[in-house]
Design a protein around this motif. Sequence first.
Motif: not given
Length: 470
Positions: A263-264, A297-300, A309-316
């Motif tokens: 996210q960051e 997705l599983l982080g490290a 949610a990640l894609m939607q945030e960038l699409s805005r």
Amino acid sequence: MAFLVAGTLRVATQMADTRDSLGRKGKYDVRGPKAALMLISPGVVAAAVTALEDVFQALGFESWERRQVPVQGFLEKLAWFRERLDAHRHPVGCALVALVAPRGQLKQPQQLVRELSGCGALRGCPKVFLLLSSGPGSALESGAFLAGLRELCGRFPHWSLVQLLTELFRKVTEESTGGTCCPVLRSSLRGALCLGGVEPWRPELAPGPNTQYDLSKTRAALLLAVIQGRPGAQHDVEALGGLCRALGFETTVRTDPTAQAFQEELAQFQKQLDTCRGPVSCVLVALMAHGGPQGQLLGADRQEVQPEALMQELSRCRVLWGHPKVFLLQACRGGNRDAGVGPTALPWYWSWLRAPPSVPSHADVLQIYAEAQGSSCRGAPPGRSDQADILTVYSAAEGYVAYRDDKGSDFIQTLVEVLRANPGRDLLELLTEVNRRMCEQDVLGPDCDELRKACLEIRSSLRRRLCLQP
């Protein structure tokens, strides 16, 4: 007797040639019988039904079944349609199904799609689903979507259906007010699908500014990959990073991000785009990690993050309105494994022929949504939406495993190979070729001793041709 045997073998050879035409020519052969079904829910306006019938005719379907039934009965009618096709015991060239209901009632379309995808008569053949909303607040009130599709089918019969839809999405979104309409397609096609009965390879005029995205300005790419515990993932990062740089993308690579770091990093990437001095032409984001049972997705750190949610945030991001945004997801979307769909009970003469290979059970499907969920965008300029101009590619079907070995993943390695060979071609066409190659492969997972199949899921709301090398 010799005549009968020769005739039988000749027919069998023709059948084999038809089934194999996709692999040899990169397109579907739809010269066989076409099957079509309309399921209309009560409450749908008559004008929408009339416009839909005109579209069926424009797409080359001379006859179809039409049933008026509540949405709850759609699955039963599709099962009846499937049984009817299987009972004929003859291959079908193509199937088209329109599902029309008042807005908000068609809540689980994937269950309906899966019902017809299992039809034996449609094995290896394209299956097209047209999902439409009708009623107050729907884009179908004006009939712009259906009228535009009918017009384009008449004007460009040699275009593939995906090409037609891309142009249609541009027209519909530009004519809608406030960015409230955003069509989207979901594809697992393995080749070009042209329903107009004309070869889709006719030379076309050079694309103009309205038909192709302008990528002459800044292009940026972000690659987030979990390497830890994923053998071969480093090869994917190197191959995809090298491709992005070769295509002129300013490329940022981050490995082993935690769920919070996913996210960051996206937030930081968006901030850099917002503060970019010049205009941004295109962005590409690759998310590579282990996947959870519901597609997370599983982080490290093994914590979950939702890719949507990640894609939607960038699409805005306002800097990206009207510009293409490409998302590549290399991760499992569940734990199911696909054994594929192959011929059963082959007659004796197949021993002289090369039997058609099995194909993934989710392949050869094109879904067309006249309105994507969440397509409205408050504050967007007319004809724009935060859900438009997005291309998302999943390395596996929903609920299924994505495959990778110590040399890298099938998806990323095949993608890089295809794009390096044809960087100037339309990206949707190239991704279809990537899917075709992946569908041909038999894969063996680390925890399974039987061969399995895999196919991509491509989602697109692109409104122009996208060529990554202008």
